[in-house]
Design a protein around this motif. Sequence first.
Motif, PDB file in Angstrom:
ATOM      1  N   TRP A   1      12.222  10.419  -0.223  1.00 58.14           N
ATOM      2  CA  TRP A   1      11.179  10.715   0.773  1.00 58.14           C
ATOM      3  C   TRP A   1      11.208   9.709   1.907  1.00 58.14           C
ATOM      4  N   LEU A   2      11.393   8.439   1.586  1.00 58.34           N
ATOM      5  CA  LEU A   2      11.426   7.383   2.596  1.00 58.34           C
ATOM      6  C   LEU A   2      12.659   7.517   3.486  1.00 58.34           C
ATOM      7  N   GLN A   3      13.810   7.846   2.907  1.00 60.43           N
ATOM      8  CA  GLN A   3      15.029   8.003   3.683  1.00 60.43           C
ATOM      9  C   GLN A   3      14.931   9.179   4.648  1.00 60.43           C
ATOM     10  N   ASN A   4      14.255  10.246   4.229  1.00 58.52           N
ATOM     11  CA  ASN A   4      14.074  11.390   5.124  1.00 58.52           C
ATOM     12  C   ASN A   4      13.279  11.008   6.370  1.00 58.52           C
ATOM     13  N   HIS A   5      12.250  10.193   6.197  1.00 56.51           N
ATOM     14  CA  HIS A   5      11.460   9.750   7.352  1.00 56.51           C
ATOM     15  C   HIS A   5      12.282   8.810   8.243  1.00 56.51           C
ATOM     16  N   LEU A   6      13.117   7.981   7.634  1.00 54.82           N
ATOM     17  CA  LEU A   6      13.966   7.091   8.429  1.00 54.82           C
ATOM     18  C   LEU A   6      14.981   7.901   9.246  1.00 54.82           C
ATOM     19  N   LYS A   7      15.495   8.981   8.676  1.00 53.46           N
ATOM     20  CA  LYS A   7      16.443   9.829   9.407  1.00 53.46           C
ATOM     21  C   LYS A   7      15.757  10.504  10.591  1.00 53.46           C
TER      22      LYS A   7
ATOM     23  N   THR B   1      -1.328  11.702   0.606  1.00 54.06           N
ATOM     24  CA  THR B   1      -0.293  12.073   1.566  1.00 54.06           C
ATOM     25  C   THR B   1      -0.534  11.488   2.956  1.00 54.06           C
ATOM     26  N   LYS B   2      -1.745  11.649   3.477  1.00 56.21           N
ATOM     27  CA  LYS B   2      -2.025  11.194   4.838  1.00 56.21           C
ATOM     28  C   LYS B   2      -1.905   9.679   4.954  1.00 56.21           C
ATOM     29  N   TYR B   3      -2.431   8.961   3.954  1.00 54.83           N
ATOM     30  CA  TYR B   3      -2.328   7.507   3.977  1.00 54.83           C
ATOM     31  C   TYR B   3      -0.867   7.072   3.860  1.00 54.83           C
ATOM     32  N   SER B   4      -0.080   7.784   3.056  1.00 57.39           N
ATOM     33  CA  SER B   4       1.338   7.457   2.904  1.00 57.39           C
ATOM     34  C   SER B   4       2.073   7.595   4.232  1.00 57.39           C
ATOM     35  N   LEU B   5       1.784   8.671   4.954  1.00 58.40           N
ATOM     36  CA  LEU B   5       2.440   8.897   6.242  1.00 58.40           C
ATOM     37  C   LEU B   5       2.043   7.827   7.262  1.00 58.40           C
TER      38      LEU B   5
ATOM     39  N   VAL C   1      -3.506   6.025 -19.074  1.00 58.00           N
ATOM     40  CA  VAL C   1      -3.017   4.819 -18.404  1.00 58.00           C
ATOM     41  C   VAL C   1      -2.228   3.969 -19.391  1.00 58.00           C
ATOM     42  N   THR C   2      -0.915   3.853 -19.168  1.00 60.72           N
ATOM     43  CA  THR C   2      -0.057   3.053 -20.051  1.00 60.72           C
ATOM     44  C   THR C   2       0.755   2.025 -19.274  1.00 60.72           C
ATOM     45  N   GLY C   3       0.595   1.978 -17.973  1.00 62.08           N
ATOM     46  CA  GLY C   3       1.333   1.032 -17.142  1.00 62.08           C
ATOM     47  C   GLY C   3       0.782   1.060 -15.733  1.00 62.08           C
ATOM     48  N   SER C   4       1.317   0.233 -14.850  1.00 60.48           N
ATOM     49  CA  SER C   4       0.837   0.188 -13.471  1.00 60.48           C
ATOM     50  C   SER C   4       1.230   1.452 -12.734  1.00 60.48           C
ATOM     51  N   ILE C   5       0.532   1.708 -11.637  1.00 63.63           N
ATOM     52  CA  ILE C   5       0.781   2.924 -10.865  1.00 63.63           C
ATOM     53  C   ILE C   5       2.174   2.904 -10.257  1.00 63.63           C
ATOM     54  N   ILE C   6       2.684   1.715  -9.957  1.00 61.05           N
ATOM     55  CA  ILE C   6       4.037   1.606  -9.414  1.00 61.05           C
ATOM     56  C   ILE C   6       5.068   1.911 -10.494  1.00 61.05           C
ATOM     57  N   GLU C   7       4.823   1.455 -11.708  1.00 60.60           N
ATOM     58  CA  GLU C   7       5.763   1.704 -12.797  1.00 60.60           C
ATOM     59  C   GLU C   7       5.817   3.183 -13.155  1.00 60.60           C
ATOM     60  N   ARG C   8       4.713   3.884 -12.951  1.00 62.66           N
ATOM     61  CA  ARG C   8       4.662   5.301 -13.324  1.00 62.66           C
ATOM     62  C   ARG C   8       5.260   6.218 -12.262  1.00 62.66           C
ATOM     63  N   MET C   9       5.512   5.704 -11.059  1.00 64.82           N
ATOM     64  CA  MET C   9       6.000   6.565  -9.985  1.00 64.82           C
ATOM     65  C   MET C   9       7.477   6.902 -10.176  1.00 64.82           C
TER      66      MET C   9
ATOM     67  N   PHE D   1       0.818  -1.208   0.000  1.00 66.29           N
ATOM     68  CA  PHE D   1       0.000   0.000   0.000  1.00 66.29           C
ATOM     69  C   PHE D   1       0.858   1.267   0.000  1.00 66.29           C
ATOM     70  N   LEU D   2       1.996   1.234   0.676  1.00 64.22           N
ATOM     71  CA  LEU D   2       2.824   2.438   0.819  1.00 64.22           C
ATOM     72  C   LEU D   2       3.198   3.054  -0.525  1.00 64.22           C
ATOM     73  N   PRO D   3       3.850   2.342  -1.453  1.00 60.94           N
ATOM     74  CA  PRO D   3       4.178   2.981  -2.738  1.00 60.94           C
ATOM     75  C   PRO D   3       2.946   3.336  -3.556  1.00 60.94           C
ATOM     76  N   ILE D   4       1.850   2.573  -3.390  1.00 62.16           N
ATOM     77  CA  ILE D   4       0.624   2.896  -4.117  1.00 62.16           C
ATOM     78  C   ILE D   4       0.056   4.218  -3.634  1.00 62.16           C
ATOM     79  N   PHE D   5      -0.018   4.405  -2.312  1.00 64.47           N
ATOM     80  CA  PHE D   5      -0.523   5.663  -1.752  1.00 64.47           C
ATOM     81  C   PHE D   5       0.380   6.831  -2.139  1.00 64.47           C
ATOM     82  N   LYS D   6       1.687   6.609  -2.069  1.00 66.01           N
ATOM     83  CA  LYS D   6       2.624   7.696  -2.360  1.00 66.01           C
ATOM     84  C   LYS D   6       2.551   8.113  -3.818  1.00 66.01           C
TER      85      LYS D   6
END
Length: 228
Positions: free
Chosen positions: A220-226, A69-73, A204-212, A59-64
């Motif tokens: 963004w993920l590394q900033n939250h880990l820091k 935003t809120k679901y991603s966080l 729509v030409t590909g999956s939402i993950i492929e388009r990100m 779900f995380l990469p899909i939401f992002k």
Amino acid sequence: GLVNLPIRPGKETGDHGSCADGVFAYASEVLTLSLLNAEFEDAIKEGDGERVVRCWRFFLPIFKSSKRTKYSLEAVKLLINTHVLPPRLREQMIWSRFVNTKGKAGGNKPCDLHMEHLNRTVKSVLGHQGSNLTPRTILRIGKCVGPLLNVCKQFDAISSVRQASGKHTQASREKDLKRIVNQLQAKDVFGKYPRRKHEEFKSVTGSIIERMDKNKFCSWLQNHLKEV
């Protein structure tokens, strides 16, 4: 509706670029997200906390990528906490997310949903208090909501009052499903044809993950880990 549908299959192409098959991409995306959601709901019913967490990893990469935003966080906080919290708190976070009020296999539901049901009962009782409604009354009713529900259940049993199952009844969808399946087979949505697309989903030409943008996502993920 479908536009630019070829009568005969053309050459198979990749999922990107102007020659991509938008119908195949959209059908694959719908199927993927639907199966993921079904897996998530089944994990909740079975009270399988680890499986729920695995679903949140998808779900995380899909939401992002879809800018939720809120679901991603919420997703990134949950996943980080399952690794950095002390063992006891980690176990509570993973396994204390469900409640089974009837003790039946596959009968679990989210704790927050159960709390909403309890709140509805409390509000119903408070509505009968009238001018006697005070903070002390609210506190007392809130503390006795559990015994109150047991008393109501016993009263219904003695009075032969049939209790609702709590599940929504649904009409048979067999005819509708057959009609949809026939249409999907007729259009060969899972075949690949160049430049085919839906009228309403032309981009729509590909999956939402492929388009990100994977670089931005990792940053963004590394900033939250820091921050943790």
